[in-house]
Motif scaffolding. Structure first.
Motif, PDB file in Angstrom:
ATOM      1  N   TRP A 149      -3.866  79.778 -10.244  1.00 27.42           N
ATOM      2  CA  TRP A 149      -2.812  79.144 -11.051  1.00 27.42           C
ATOM      3  C   TRP A 149      -3.743  78.281 -12.246  1.00 27.42           C
ATOM      4  O   TRP A 149      -3.330  77.381 -12.712  1.00 27.42           O
ATOM      5  CB  TRP A 149      -2.193  78.066 -10.297  1.00 27.42           C
TER       6      TRP A 149
ATOM      7  N   SER B  31       1.730  75.162  -6.988  1.00 29.36           N
ATOM      8  CA  SER B  31       2.166  76.223  -6.667  1.00 29.36           C
ATOM      9  C   SER B  31       1.310  77.130  -5.630  1.00 29.36           C
ATOM     10  O   SER B  31       1.552  77.743  -4.666  1.00 29.36           O
ATOM     11  CB  SER B  31       2.104  77.235  -8.019  1.00 29.36           C
TER      12      SER B  31
ATOM     13  N   HIS C  70       0.300  68.531 -13.253  1.00 27.82           N
ATOM     14  CA  HIS C  70       1.611  68.594 -14.010  1.00 27.82           C
ATOM     15  C   HIS C  70       1.337  68.381 -15.642  1.00 27.82           C
ATOM     16  O   HIS C  70       1.735  68.806 -16.334  1.00 27.82           O
ATOM     17  CB  HIS C  70       2.644  67.645 -13.585  1.00 27.82           C
TER      18      HIS C  70
ATOM     19  N   PRO D 217       4.649  73.132 -11.608  1.00 24.58           N
ATOM     20  CA  PRO D 217       4.249  73.534 -13.206  1.00 24.58           C
ATOM     21  C   PRO D 217       3.602  74.737 -13.373  1.00 24.58           C
ATOM     22  O   PRO D 217       3.216  75.693 -12.353  1.00 24.58           O
ATOM     23  CB  PRO D 217       2.892  72.453 -13.577  1.00 24.58           C
ATOM     24  N   ASP D 218       3.465  75.199 -14.502  1.00 23.26           N
ATOM     25  CA  ASP D 218       2.983  76.517 -14.958  1.00 23.26           C
ATOM     26  C   ASP D 218       1.488  76.441 -14.732  1.00 23.26           C
ATOM     27  O   ASP D 218       0.954  75.410 -14.495  1.00 23.26           O
ATOM     28  CB  ASP D 218       3.013  76.590 -16.641  1.00 23.26           C
ATOM     29  N   PRO D 219       0.967  77.590 -14.743  1.00 21.49           N
ATOM     30  CA  PRO D 219      -0.608  77.617 -14.571  1.00 21.49           C
ATOM     31  C   PRO D 219      -1.165  76.947 -15.714  1.00 21.49           C
ATOM     32  O   PRO D 219      -0.586  76.593 -16.827  1.00 21.49           O
ATOM     33  CB  PRO D 219      -0.928  79.078 -14.948  1.00 21.49           C
TER      34      PRO D 219
ATOM     35  N   ALA E 119      -0.615  71.078 -17.197  1.00 23.70           N
ATOM     36  CA  ALA E 119       0.160  72.129 -17.451  1.00 23.70           C
ATOM     37  C   ALA E 119       1.363  72.066 -18.641  1.00 23.70           C
ATOM     38  O   ALA E 119       1.494  73.086 -19.419  1.00 23.70           O
ATOM     39  CB  ALA E 119       1.253  72.691 -16.202  1.00 23.70           C
TER      40      ALA E 119
ATOM     41  N   THR F   5      -4.480  75.840 -18.291  1.00 27.00           N
ATOM     42  CA  THR F   5      -5.139  76.562 -19.089  1.00 27.00           C
ATOM     43  C   THR F   5      -6.677  75.511 -19.664  1.00 27.00           C
ATOM     44  O   THR F   5      -7.561  76.382 -20.247  1.00 27.00           O
ATOM     45  CB  THR F   5      -4.656  76.900 -20.607  1.00 27.00           C
TER      46      THR F   5
END
Length: 274
Positions: A240, A130, A109, A211-213, A112, A215
């Motif tokens: 992800w 995810s 988290h 959370p988002d993927p 992200a 990076t």
């Protein structure tokens, strides 16, 4: 050698172990349930000896001075806030983040939501939320492996875990880590309010919020004999991660990778951080 220290934040004072020169490459390590920062003590020692500045802290509920009563105070946003607050208190604008089990959830988290703060991410045992959520929807094996989660959210969980000399709590470690370490964790969680605080992580979590993927450069380490995380979730974790990704399968090792295979885990970590 690592040293014990305290880190003051607006939320309270966190207990921690640290090693290495203050100007060394900063590495923050997050423990999981039902452990404490000392789960990372071997890694902290070795990283410090290698010239990095490694810090592992007892997270919210595990540090006696940061043990709020309300379940809502253990939602993941608060846990991520603690990570950033500790880093700020250490004067770190950018750092490497490492997490195991629940600590990995917090680390995912954090990565992200705040990629600009992290140099790298290392997640151990628990994959991207995810990936785990998808496995829970699609894979009966993962649903069976996660049957303990609703049990730990029940009101009677504290009593059951601490009954008969904390037999159920001890069994979680599958006799995979030193008995002295298990004794220390049990002793800590037997303190008034400590186990409730640790279980509030489960009770507060909104499992439908992922959370988002990620990076940032990421390494995910999974023990092939992990009873809590199956291959479906582990092998799909990379879906992800949009940045550089490294997956490490550790054969014949269970969920408790940092303490069951400390030298192997430390070697992987050093290689990734460099």
């Amino acid at each position: 050698m690592s040293e014990y220290r305290q880190i003051s934040t607006e939320a309270g004072t966190f207990d921690a172990v640290s090693a290495g020169p203050p100007d060394g490459q900063p590495v923050l390590l997050l423990h999981g349930f039902p452990q404490a920062a000392v789960a990372w003590e071997h890694q902290v020692d070795v990283l410090g000896h290698a010239g990095l500045h490694a810090v592992a802290f007892d997270q919210r509920g595990y540090s006696p001075s940061v043990r709020p009563d309300e379940v809502a105070d253990y939602q993941v946003d608060a846990l991520v806030g603690d990570v950033l607050a500790v880093a700020d208190a250490l004067g770190w604008t950018e750092f490497d983040l490492v997490g195991h089990d629940w600590g990995a959830v917090v680390a995912w988290h954090t990565a992200a939501a705040h990629p600009g703060r992290l140099r790298t991410l290392t997640a151990v045992s628990t994959p991207h939320p995810s990936a785990l959520a998808a496995a829970l929807r699609e894979d009966e094996d993962q649903r069976l492996r996660s049957q303990h989660v609703p049990v730990l959210k029940e009101r009677s969980a504290e009593r059951r875990l601490l009954a008969d000399g904390a037999a159920a709590l001890r069994q979680m470690f599958e006799y995979r880590i030193p008995q002295s370490a298990v004794d220390e964790y049990v002793s800590r969680l037997a303190e008034p309010g400590a186990l409730t605080a640790a279980l509030n992580w489960f009770r507060a979590e909104r499992w439908n919020v992922a959370p988002d993927p990620v990076t940032v450069p990421t390494m995910y380490v999974w023990g092939g004999e992990d009873v809590a995380i199956g291959s479906t979730a582990a092998l799909s974790c990379g879906k992800w991660v949009n940045g550089p990704y490294r997956f490490e399968l550790v054969d014949e090792v269970s969920h408790w990778v940092p303490q069951e295979a400390p030298d192997l885990m430390t070697g992987l970590l050093l290689d990734h951080l460099r």
